[in-house]
Enzyme design. Structure first.
Site, PDB file in Angstrom:
ATOM      1  N   ARG A   1      11.681  -6.293   5.699  1.00  0.00           N
ATOM      2  CA  ARG A   1      11.652  -4.881   6.097  1.00  0.00           C
ATOM      3  C   ARG A   1      12.037  -4.724   7.567  1.00  0.00           C
ATOM      4  O   ARG A   1      12.675  -3.743   7.953  1.00  0.00           O
ATOM      5  CB  ARG A   1      10.263  -4.277   5.853  1.00  0.00           C
ATOM      6  CG  ARG A   1      10.244  -2.767   6.107  1.00  0.00           C
ATOM      7  CD  ARG A   1       8.899  -2.144   5.853  1.00  0.00           C
ATOM      8  NE  ARG A   1       7.912  -2.638   6.797  1.00  0.00           N
ATOM      9  CZ  ARG A   1       6.619  -2.387   6.701  1.00  0.00           C
ATOM     10  NH1 ARG A   1       6.156  -1.687   5.688  1.00  0.00           N
ATOM     11  NH2 ARG A   1       5.789  -2.857   7.594  1.00  0.00           N
TER      12      ARG A   1
ATOM     13  N   ARG B   1      -1.209  -9.330  13.050  1.00  0.00           N
ATOM     14  CA  ARG B   1      -1.709  -8.350  12.075  1.00  0.00           C
ATOM     15  C   ARG B   1      -2.497  -9.051  10.969  1.00  0.00           C
ATOM     16  O   ARG B   1      -3.522  -8.540  10.501  1.00  0.00           O
ATOM     17  CB  ARG B   1      -0.548  -7.562  11.462  1.00  0.00           C
ATOM     18  CG  ARG B   1       0.084  -6.573  12.434  1.00  0.00           C
ATOM     19  CD  ARG B   1       1.506  -6.234  12.044  1.00  0.00           C
ATOM     20  NE  ARG B   1       1.600  -5.384  10.861  1.00  0.00           N
ATOM     21  CZ  ARG B   1       2.742  -5.160  10.224  1.00  0.00           C
ATOM     22  NH1 ARG B   1       3.867  -5.737  10.624  1.00  0.00           N
ATOM     23  NH2 ARG B   1       2.749  -4.358   9.176  1.00  0.00           N
TER      24      ARG B   1
ATOM     25  N   ARG C   1      10.255  -0.741  12.906  1.00  0.00           N
ATOM     26  CA  ARG C   1       8.835  -0.782  13.268  1.00  0.00           C
ATOM     27  C   ARG C   1       8.594  -1.873  14.316  1.00  0.00           C
ATOM     28  O   ARG C   1       9.038  -3.010  14.152  1.00  0.00           O
ATOM     29  CB  ARG C   1       7.976  -1.023  12.020  1.00  0.00           C
ATOM     30  CG  ARG C   1       7.525   0.286  11.381  1.00  0.00           C
ATOM     31  CD  ARG C   1       6.708   0.079  10.132  1.00  0.00           C
ATOM     32  NE  ARG C   1       5.444  -0.610  10.347  1.00  0.00           N
ATOM     33  CZ  ARG C   1       4.437  -0.585   9.494  1.00  0.00           C
ATOM     34  NH1 ARG C   1       4.547   0.106   8.371  1.00  0.00           N
ATOM     35  NH2 ARG C   1       3.335  -1.242   9.737  1.00  0.00           N
TER      36      ARG C   1
ATOM     37  N   LYS D   1       0.832  -1.217   0.000  1.00  0.00           N
ATOM     38  CA  LYS D   1       0.000   0.000   0.000  1.00  0.00           C
ATOM     39  C   LYS D   1       0.863   1.261   0.000  1.00  0.00           C
ATOM     40  O   LYS D   1       0.633   2.172  -0.801  1.00  0.00           O
ATOM     41  CB  LYS D   1      -0.928   0.011   1.233  1.00  0.00           C
ATOM     42  CG  LYS D   1      -1.875  -1.179   1.311  1.00  0.00           C
ATOM     43  CD  LYS D   1      -2.833  -1.068   2.491  1.00  0.00           C
ATOM     44  CE  LYS D   1      -2.178  -1.159   3.851  1.00  0.00           C
ATOM     45  NZ  LYS D   1      -1.567  -2.488   4.147  1.00  0.00           N
TER      46      LYS D   1
ATOM     47  N   ARG E   1     -10.341   0.586   7.742  1.00  0.00           N
ATOM     48  CA  ARG E   1      -9.866  -0.725   8.149  1.00  0.00           C
ATOM     49  C   ARG E   1     -10.945  -1.542   8.835  1.00  0.00           C
ATOM     50  O   ARG E   1     -10.718  -2.690   9.195  1.00  0.00           O
ATOM     51  CB  ARG E   1      -8.732  -0.508   9.130  1.00  0.00           C
ATOM     52  CG  ARG E   1      -7.456  -1.235   8.804  1.00  0.00           C
ATOM     53  CD  ARG E   1      -6.457  -0.871   9.878  1.00  0.00           C
ATOM     54  NE  ARG E   1      -5.257  -1.624   9.749  1.00  0.00           N
ATOM     55  CZ  ARG E   1      -4.214  -1.246   9.034  1.00  0.00           C
ATOM     56  NH1 ARG E   1      -4.233  -0.122   8.353  1.00  0.00           N
ATOM     57  NH2 ARG E   1      -3.152  -2.009   8.999  1.00  0.00           N
TER      58      ARG E   1
HETATM   59  P1  AP5 Z   1       4.661  -1.597   1.973  1.00  0.00           P
HETATM   60  O1  AP5 Z   1       4.476  -0.787   0.765  1.00  0.00           O
HETATM   61  O2  AP5 Z   1       5.227  -0.943   3.172  1.00  0.00           O
HETATM   62  O3  AP5 Z   1       3.296  -2.356   2.343  1.00  0.00           O
HETATM   63  P2  AP5 Z   1       2.068  -1.855   3.194  1.00  0.00           P
HETATM   64  O4  AP5 Z   1       0.882  -2.521   2.630  1.00  0.00           O
HETATM   65  O5  AP5 Z   1       2.079  -0.382   3.285  1.00  0.00           O
HETATM   66  O6  AP5 Z   1       2.465  -2.549   4.579  1.00  0.00           O
HETATM   67  P3  AP5 Z   1       2.308  -1.996   6.047  1.00  0.00           P
HETATM   68  O7  AP5 Z   1       3.186  -2.848   6.885  1.00  0.00           O
HETATM   69  O8  AP5 Z   1       2.504  -0.534   6.121  1.00  0.00           O
HETATM   70  O9  AP5 Z   1       0.808  -2.356   6.280  1.00  0.00           O
HETATM   71  P4  AP5 Z   1      -0.059  -2.298   7.541  1.00  0.00           P
HETATM   72  O10 AP5 Z   1      -1.413  -2.245   7.005  1.00  0.00           O
HETATM   73  O11 AP5 Z   1       0.246  -3.391   8.495  1.00  0.00           O
HETATM   74  O12 AP5 Z   1       0.473  -0.994   8.279  1.00  0.00           O
HETATM   75  P5  AP5 Z   1      -0.204   0.391   8.654  1.00  0.00           P
HETATM   76  O13 AP5 Z   1       0.874   1.357   8.780  1.00  0.00           O
HETATM   77  O14 AP5 Z   1      -1.349   0.695   7.793  1.00  0.00           O
HETATM   78  O15 AP5 Z   1       5.559  -2.856   1.580  1.00  0.00           O
HETATM   79  C1  AP5 Z   1       6.012  -3.751   2.561  1.00  0.00           C
HETATM   80  C2  AP5 Z   1       7.468  -4.137   2.267  1.00  0.00           C
HETATM   81  O16 AP5 Z   1       7.536  -4.857   1.052  1.00  0.00           O
HETATM   82  C3  AP5 Z   1       8.380  -2.925   2.093  1.00  0.00           C
HETATM   83  O17 AP5 Z   1       9.638  -3.224   2.631  1.00  0.00           O
HETATM   84  C4  AP5 Z   1       8.471  -2.769   0.563  1.00  0.00           C
HETATM   85  O18 AP5 Z   1       9.677  -2.196   0.163  1.00  0.00           O
HETATM   86  C5  AP5 Z   1       8.344  -4.200   0.099  1.00  0.00           C
HETATM   87  N1  AP5 Z   1       7.652  -4.324  -1.208  1.00  0.00           N
HETATM   88  C6  AP5 Z   1       6.605  -3.577  -1.653  1.00  0.00           C
HETATM   89  N2  AP5 Z   1       6.211  -3.993  -2.869  1.00  0.00           N
HETATM   90  C7  AP5 Z   1       7.022  -5.018  -3.209  1.00  0.00           C
HETATM   91  C8  AP5 Z   1       7.106  -5.876  -4.343  1.00  0.00           C
HETATM   92  N3  AP5 Z   1       6.283  -5.735  -5.392  1.00  0.00           N
HETATM   93  N4  AP5 Z   1       8.045  -6.855  -4.351  1.00  0.00           N
HETATM   94  C9  AP5 Z   1       8.898  -6.993  -3.297  1.00  0.00           C
HETATM   95  N5  AP5 Z   1       8.857  -6.214  -2.193  1.00  0.00           N
HETATM   96  C10 AP5 Z   1       7.940  -5.240  -2.136  1.00  0.00           C
HETATM   97  O19 AP5 Z   1      -0.788   0.052  10.122  1.00  0.00           O
HETATM   98  C11 AP5 Z   1       0.053  -0.235  11.186  1.00  0.00           C
HETATM   99  C12 AP5 Z   1      -0.741  -0.299  12.470  1.00  0.00           C
HETATM  100  O20 AP5 Z   1      -1.287   1.012  12.756  1.00  0.00           O
HETATM  101  C13 AP5 Z   1      -1.961  -1.224  12.487  1.00  0.00           C
HETATM  102  O21 AP5 Z   1      -1.599  -2.540  12.825  1.00  0.00           O
HETATM  103  C14 AP5 Z   1      -2.817  -0.556  13.560  1.00  0.00           C
HETATM  104  O22 AP5 Z   1      -2.328  -0.850  14.841  1.00  0.00           O
HETATM  105  C15 AP5 Z   1      -2.593   0.920  13.287  1.00  0.00           C
HETATM  106  N6  AP5 Z   1      -3.551   1.464  12.308  1.00  0.00           N
HETATM  107  C16 AP5 Z   1      -3.247   2.000  11.089  1.00  0.00           C
HETATM  108  N7  AP5 Z   1      -4.343   2.401  10.441  1.00  0.00           N
HETATM  109  C17 AP5 Z   1      -5.391   2.103  11.256  1.00  0.00           C
HETATM  110  C18 AP5 Z   1      -6.793   2.257  11.132  1.00  0.00           C
HETATM  111  N8  AP5 Z   1      -7.336   2.793  10.019  1.00  0.00           N
HETATM  112  N9  AP5 Z   1      -7.569   1.850  12.158  1.00  0.00           N
HETATM  113  C19 AP5 Z   1      -7.024   1.318  13.278  1.00  0.00           C
HETATM  114  N10 AP5 Z   1      -5.707   1.131  13.460  1.00  0.00           N
HETATM  115  C20 AP5 Z   1      -4.890   1.534  12.455  1.00  0.00           C
HETATM  116 MG    MG Z   2       2.138   1.020   4.899  1.00  0.00          MG
END
Ligand code: AP5
Ligand code: MG
Length: 203
Positions: A140, A157, A146, A25, A101
């Site tokens: 990562r 997660r 993180r 994402k 979410r």
């Molecule tokens: P990346 O692009 O970082 O993926 P992502 O989908 O953004 O992964 P996240 O870990 O950020 O997702 P998440 O939903 O758990 O985290 P969020 O911050 O939203 O890619 C991942 C890795 O793969 C990177 O190293 C990248 O370089 C690599 N990569 C990408 N594409 C690739 C490819 N094609 N091939 C190979 N490698 C690749 O949420 C975190 C926490 O915050 C949640 O658990 C919760 O506690 C809280 N939170 C956030 N939003 C909410 C909400 N709306 N409501 C409640 N709690 C929330």
């Molecule tokens: Mg992200």
């Protein structure tokens, strides 16, 4: 011969990028915002900023994040509410990353948009298999710092994603705004698939 007239009124484009932890994402958002001049609103980034700044909200959220649990809906919805108008001032629209979410968040987002006289156009559903998700996040984790990039929390997660977040896709399917994108492959291949979908929405 008649000349083709282009009415280049800038069209608004409001995107939700959706997918499991590690589905790409954030990575794809960076590319999309440049190409389409959108504002990036990542609730995860916003919460991590609160934690880094050691705010009250940050202190509250820090343990939840480290445990792979969601931050309560009311808090996240409040964070977003102020950001929407701000985001629309300097761009052609927004891209929500990691939000909504839960179905409650989706309902709140749609209500906020209606109030502002705008609409969400499409939810991009990045599909990546579980082995690849875990692989990417562990990779990562070696450098991200993180608190949730360790195997134990990654499993939590993924459970939270299946149980609490998956229903969001039904919500947008029912509104004909759900686009499935194969999230396996190179970053560029995936970006091309997303671009094709957004160009179709945006024409
Ligand atoms: P990346 O692009 O970082 O993926 P992502 O989908 O953004 O992964 P996240 O870990 O950020 O997702 P998440 O939903 O758990 O985290 P969020 O911050 O939203 O890619 C991942 C890795 O793969 C990177 O190293 C990248 O370089 C690599 N990569 C990408 N594409 C690739 C490819 N094609 N091939 C190979 N490698 C690749 O949420 C975190 C926490 O915050 C949640 O658990 C919760 O506690 C809280 N939170 C956030 N939003 C909410 C909400 N709306 N409501 C409640 N709690 C929330
Ligand atoms: Mg992200």
């Amino acid at each position: 011969m008649e000349e083709k007239s282009h009415h280049s009124t800038t069209q608004m484009l409001n995107v939700i990028i959706y997918g499991a932890p590690g589905s790409g994402k954030g990575t794809q958002s960076d590319l999309i915002i440049q190409k389409y001049n959108l504002s990036h609103l990542s609730t995860g980034d916003l919460i991590r900023k609160e934690i880094a700044d050691n705010t009250e909200l940050g202190q509250f959220a820090s343990e939840l994040i480290a445990n792979g649990q969601l931050v309560p809906d009311e808090i996240v919805i409040k964070m977003i509410a102020n950001k929407i108008s701000e985001a629309l001032q300097n761009s052609n629209g927004f891209i929500f990353d990691g939000f909504p979410r839960t179905v409650a968040q989706a309902e709140a987002l749609e209500a906020m948009c209606e109030e502002k006289g705008i609409k969400t156009d499409i939810l991009i559903d990045l599909q990546v298999n579980e082995a690849e998700l875990i692989n990417r996040l562990l990779e990562r984790g070696k450098i991200s710092g993180r608190s949730d990039d360790n195997l134990e929390t990654i499993q939590k997660r993924l459970d939270v994603y299946v149980n609490q977040t998956k229903p969001v896709t039904e919500f947008y399917k029912n509104r004909n705004k759900h686009a499935v994108i194969d999230g396996m492959g190179t970053i560029e291949e995936i970006f091309n698939r997303i671009s094709d979908t957004l160009n179709a929405v945006n024409s």
